[in-house]
Design an enzyme around this catalytic site. Structure first.
Site, PDB file in Angstrom:
ATOM      1  CG  HIS A   1      -1.890 -10.990   7.083  1.00  0.00           C
ATOM      2  ND1 HIS A   1      -1.281  -9.893   6.416  1.00  0.00           N
ATOM      3  CD2 HIS A   1      -2.785 -10.878   7.965  1.00  0.00           C
ATOM      4  CE1 HIS A   1      -1.917  -9.271   7.486  1.00  0.00           C
ATOM      5  NE2 HIS A   1      -3.265 -10.118   7.895  1.00  0.00           N
TER       6      HIS A   1
ATOM      7  CB  CYS B   1      -3.411 -35.749  -3.121  1.00  0.00           C
ATOM      8  SG  CYS B   1      -3.867 -33.631  -3.368  1.00  0.00           S
TER       9      CYS B   1
ATOM     10  NE  ARG C   1      -3.581  -2.342   2.174  1.00  0.00           N
ATOM     11  CZ  ARG C   1      -3.469  -3.211   2.499  1.00  0.00           C
ATOM     12  NH1 ARG C   1      -2.186  -4.039   3.133  1.00  0.00           N
ATOM     13  NH2 ARG C   1      -4.666  -4.292   2.542  1.00  0.00           N
TER      14      ARG C   1
ATOM     15  CB  VAL D   1      12.488  -0.662  11.849  1.00  0.00           C
ATOM     16  CG1 VAL D   1      11.034  -0.038  12.395  1.00  0.00           C
ATOM     17  CG2 VAL D   1      12.236  -1.148  10.384  1.00  0.00           C
TER      18      VAL D   1
ATOM     19  CB  CYS E   1      -0.942 -31.776  -4.374  1.00  0.00           C
ATOM     20  SG  CYS E   1      -0.503 -32.415  -2.900  1.00  0.00           S
TER      21      CYS E   1
HETATM   22 ZN   LIG Z   1      -2.403 -32.416  -2.028  1.00  0.00          ZN
END
Ligand SMILES: [Zn+2]
Length: 259
Positions: free
Chosen positions: A131, A166, A46, A246, A164
């Site tokens: 998040h 699967c 942002r 910071v 994946c």
């Molecule tokens: Zn999977």
């Protein structure tokens, strides 16, 4: 060049006082936002110069778009990832200071809004990623999580959308627009907020909900220190407000508490 030491010297008395508060705190944690990442060269989402001000449109990264058009989503997602993470991005002195404060037994955890995985990469042990993280992907069918880098390579090579073993669709393990925060992580952060004696809100505008409720709740019963260049909605309720870089402020705090 600005004189960094004199810049931080203005905060010396408040830093000493905050260090004393942290020394006597039973529970303390840091809550971090974009300002900690931008110090590593990662653009913010942002504001001025932010990702959403460029060619990227936040609507393309909604969960509904992923579900309706996973191939298109992943192409855009890879482009976004490459724009946000130029090579050689790594932790900065603010990340390192938070590691030191945890190692010294001063901080119990880092709760972060950032998805870049840099707190963990720096060495912070207890990191609550509200998040999610771009460093992993998650299977929508079996829930398996795996490292994102090899999956990004597969997308680059034309596997869109990536799947994946699967057969399920892989999704970045981040909270997309329209998705809930990860329940267990959020609950753990709320518990911390309820019991904290001190919270350091670092590099966050404290405007993105519901994440911002974490430092707000913590401030009800504990000491709140805000470290941010721009004003935040919690400044009036903060015990300390540091309008500082910071990467200068946190190391100065860590030096007071090391050893
Ligand atoms: Zn999977």
């Amino acid at each position: 060049m600005a004189d960094e030491s004199s810049e931080i010297d203005r905060f010396a008395a408040d830093l000493d006082s905050l260090a004393a508060d942290l020394r006597t705190a039973d529970t303390a944690f840091a809550f971090t936002g974009a300002g900690v990442s931008t110090a590593s060269g990662i653009p913010p989402f942002r504001g001025e110069g932010g990702i959403w001000e460029t060619e990227f449109d936040p609507r393309d990264f909604r969960i509904g778009r992923f579900e309706a058009d996973p191939a298109g989503f992943w192409r855009d997602r890879l482009a976004l990832h490459e724009a946000m993470f130029p090579e050689s991005v790594g932790p900065n002195p603010a990340h390192a200071a938070l590691v030191e404060l945890e190692s010294a037994g001063v901080l119990d955890a880092v709760v972060t809004q950032n998805t870049d995985g840099l707190h963990a990469e720096a060495g912070s042990r207890r990191v609550l990623e509200l998040h999610g993280t771009t460093s992993r992907v998650v299977c929508r069918r079996c829930g398996d999580r795996q490292r994102a880098d090899p999956v990004h390579d597969r997308v680059r090579d034309g596997e869109v959308p990536p799947t994946c073993d699967c057969g399920g669709l892989l999704k970045p393990d981040v909270v997309l627009f329209g998705e809930q925060l990860p329940r267990e992580t959020y609950a753990e952060a709320r518990d911390l907020a309820g019991s904290a004696d001190v919270v350091l809100a670092v590099g966050s505008s404290l405007q993105v909900e519901p994440a911002a409720s974490i430092p707000r709740d913590a401030a009800r019963g504990g000491t709140l220190a805000v470290v941010n260049f721009d004003p935040t909605p919690l400044d009036d309720r903060a015990d300390y407000v540091f309008r500082a870089d910071v990467t200068d402020l946190l190391p100065a705090l860590a030096r007071r508490l090391a050893g």
